[in-house]
Design a protein around this motif. Structure first.
Motif, PDB file in Angstrom:
ATOM      1  N   SER A   1      40.703   0.364  -1.711  1.00  0.00           N
ATOM      2  CA  SER A   1      40.325  -0.361  -2.923  1.00  0.00           C
ATOM      3  C   SER A   1      41.547  -0.951  -3.615  1.00  0.00           C
ATOM      4  O   SER A   1      41.508  -2.090  -4.101  1.00  0.00           O
ATOM      5  CB  SER A   1      39.580   0.573  -3.883  1.00  0.00           C
ATOM      6  OG  SER A   1      38.366   1.018  -3.305  1.00  0.00           O
ATOM      7  N   VAL A   2      42.635  -0.176  -3.662  1.00  0.00           N
ATOM      8  CA  VAL A   2      43.869  -0.689  -4.265  1.00  0.00           C
ATOM      9  C   VAL A   2      44.430  -1.843  -3.445  1.00  0.00           C
ATOM     10  O   VAL A   2      44.882  -2.855  -4.000  1.00  0.00           O
ATOM     11  CB  VAL A   2      44.906   0.445  -4.418  1.00  0.00           C
ATOM     12  CG1 VAL A   2      46.269  -0.111  -4.815  1.00  0.00           C
ATOM     13  CG2 VAL A   2      44.437   1.449  -5.459  1.00  0.00           C
TER      14      VAL A   2
ATOM     15  N   LEU B   1      39.845   5.859  -9.334  1.00  0.00           N
ATOM     16  CA  LEU B   1      39.954   4.405  -9.504  1.00  0.00           C
ATOM     17  C   LEU B   1      39.658   3.994 -10.946  1.00  0.00           C
ATOM     18  O   LEU B   1      40.267   3.052 -11.467  1.00  0.00           O
ATOM     19  CB  LEU B   1      38.993   3.698  -8.552  1.00  0.00           C
ATOM     20  CG  LEU B   1      39.359   3.778  -7.058  1.00  0.00           C
ATOM     21  CD1 LEU B   1      38.254   3.182  -6.200  1.00  0.00           C
ATOM     22  CD2 LEU B   1      40.678   3.076  -6.780  1.00  0.00           C
TER      23      LEU B   1
ATOM     24  N   ARG C   1      42.835   4.971 -12.927  1.00  0.00           N
ATOM     25  CA  ARG C   1      44.052   4.803 -12.115  1.00  0.00           C
ATOM     26  C   ARG C   1      45.287   4.490 -12.968  1.00  0.00           C
ATOM     27  O   ARG C   1      46.355   5.056 -12.735  1.00  0.00           O
ATOM     28  CB  ARG C   1      43.839   3.712 -11.062  1.00  0.00           C
ATOM     29  CG  ARG C   1      43.561   2.328 -11.625  1.00  0.00           C
ATOM     30  CD  ARG C   1      43.157   1.345 -10.564  1.00  0.00           C
ATOM     31  NE  ARG C   1      42.948   0.005 -11.100  1.00  0.00           N
ATOM     32  CZ  ARG C   1      41.853  -0.377 -11.715  1.00  0.00           C
ATOM     33  NH1 ARG C   1      40.851   0.472 -11.860  1.00  0.00           N
ATOM     34  NH2 ARG C   1      41.739  -1.620 -12.174  1.00  0.00           N
TER      35      ARG C   1
ATOM     36  N   SER D   1      42.564  -2.804  -8.539  1.00  0.00           N
ATOM     37  CA  SER D   1      41.564  -2.146  -7.693  1.00  0.00           C
ATOM     38  C   SER D   1      40.353  -3.048  -7.555  1.00  0.00           C
ATOM     39  O   SER D   1      39.913  -3.651  -8.532  1.00  0.00           O
ATOM     40  CB  SER D   1      41.156  -0.795  -8.291  1.00  0.00           C
ATOM     41  OG  SER D   1      40.054  -0.253  -7.587  1.00  0.00           O
TER      42      SER D   1
END
Length: 416
Positions: free
Chosen positions: A47-48, A344, A347, A375
């Motif tokens: 996702s990052v 997330l 984060r 993200s």
């Protein structure tokens, strides 16, 4: 997998062992934790990585368009004709003339290298990427003939300037004298300060009306390039092919992939490598499920033999142990997805907290381009990771389940 009543009861019993079986239960919990951490790590990292690429793409394309048409020799005297051709090209949504030139700027004895960009006032104000990122002043101050400009936040910090400060732009294209060319130095007032979120842009870009840029650079009515946007960034080459054919010899078209080829190719390679490497974490977690089930089968050999003498089928025993292992994998996968969601969501506070505790700058924008940790989760990727974890967990149960189903009750009970 449909279980009979007694199979479901035994599977529940094996998932929560009783007295004397705490070690087997501990191994099962460790397997669950391993699957959870593996799934969470893979989802968070992917996702990052997706967010990093998406943020870079949105902001780079937001300022540079999907492609630029640059004149041979650095200028486009007939830019109005090129815009007409671009607007008539199917798939092109906008064509914007602009000037881009590296210069020097100074204020209070401080000197910085900058990239000057001149745009028509209406294009400057309608730019979504720039218009939403004004932190001080207003783009309404930046008009043709007002002698006002917009500069990046990091550039303002480096110079010590703010809205209302007068900074000097130094152009090498000045007057020619018997002693050589004298650089052209013109003072401009800071009318707005923006912060796009890309460090290189916030530290070097200066925006001004195109007419003022033409006067500063002694370009007359010429421009340096035309920014092109299309309906589909991934098909930009095919869309602009008719335009390339019509301006061949006068201008060169460069799309976003060519302008940022090394950056996006590096991100693509890193994304594949990270997915492959982190997948091994889930594989290791699955081996924990395998080992815990093997231990469970060894500990329950006598129970299995008794069940076989009471009429339990080989298929029933296989379903019991497959259910036990798959349940551990499924619970670990679900917990991993929830943990990834929490990580997330928080984060940036997590990164800030770790930075305060360690005293280290973990997200230096001068190195990582972006000011904050991005993200962007892909439902397809998250689903793929979950399915992969469940599939690996299922495969890990087959051997222990087969061993349990192959137990010979006569041989076991003879020596018990």
């Amino acid at each position: 997998m449909i279980l009979s009543r007694y199979e479901a009861m035994i599977a529940r019993r094996y998932l929560l062992p009783g007295k004397g079986e705490a070690f087997i239960f501990l191994v099962g919990v460790i397997s669950w934790l391993a699957v959870m951490l593996g799934v969470a790590a893979l989802v968070v990292v992917m996702s990052v990585m997706n967010g990093f690429r998406a943020e870079l793409f949105d902001k780079i394309v937001g300022l540079n368009g999907h492609a630029v048409v640059q004149g041979v020799g650095g200028t486009l005297p007939n830019w109005r004709r090129v815009i007409e051709i671009a607007d008539a090209t199917p798939g092109v949504t906008s064509a914007t003339p602009m000037i881009e030139q590296p210069l020097m700027t100074s204020y209070n004895g401080r000197v910085e290298a900058v990239l000057l960009r001149g745009m028509r006032v209406q294009d400057l104000r309608s730019n979504a990427t720039l218009g939403k990122k004004i932190v001080l002043g207003s783009l309404s101050n930046v008009t043709a003939g007002s002698n006002q400009i917009a500069i990046g936040s990091h550039l303002a910090e480096e110079l010590g300037a703010t809205v209302g400060s007068e900074i000097s732009l130094i152009s090498p294209q000045g007057q020619t004298t018997p002693f050589g060319t004298v650089p052209r130095i013109v003072s401009f007032k800071v009318g707005a300060i923006f912060e796009i979120g890309l460090y290189d842009y916030d530290k070097s870009y200066i925006f001004m009306p195109m007419e003022d840029a033409q006067t500063l650079l002694l370009m007359g009515d010429s421009v340096g390039m035309i920014e092109i946007n299309t309906v589909d960034a991934d098909r930009v080459q095919a869309i602009l092919q008719p335009l390339n054919d019509k301006v061949a010899g006068q201008a060169v078209t460069t799309d976003w992939r060519q302008m940022n080829a090394q950056l996006f190719e590096a991100l693509g390679v890193e994304r594949v490598v990270m997915f492959t490497v982190l997948s091994f974490i889930i594989l290791v977690a699955v081996f924990n499920i395998l080992s815990s089930l093997i231990m469970l089968v060894r500990a329950k050999t006598r129970d299995i033999a008794i069940l076989r003498t009471m009429g339990a089928s080989r298929g029933g025993l296989m379903r019991i142990f497959i259910t036990v292992g798959t349940t551990i994998g499924a619970l670990g996968t679900l917990a991993g997805l929830l943990l990834a969601y929490v990580l997330l969501t928080f984060r940036q506070p997590i990164v800030d907290g770790v930075q305060r505790l360690t005293g280290q700058n973990l997200w230096d924008p001068t190195i990582r381009f972006l000011s904050e940790l991005p993200s962007r989760s892909s439902p397809v990727e998250v689903t793929t990771i979950a399915v992969m974890a469940l599939l690996f967990s299922f495969l890990a149960t087959l051997y222990p389940a087969f061993r349990a189903a192959s137990t010979d009750p006569v041989q076991v009970l003879r020596y018990e």
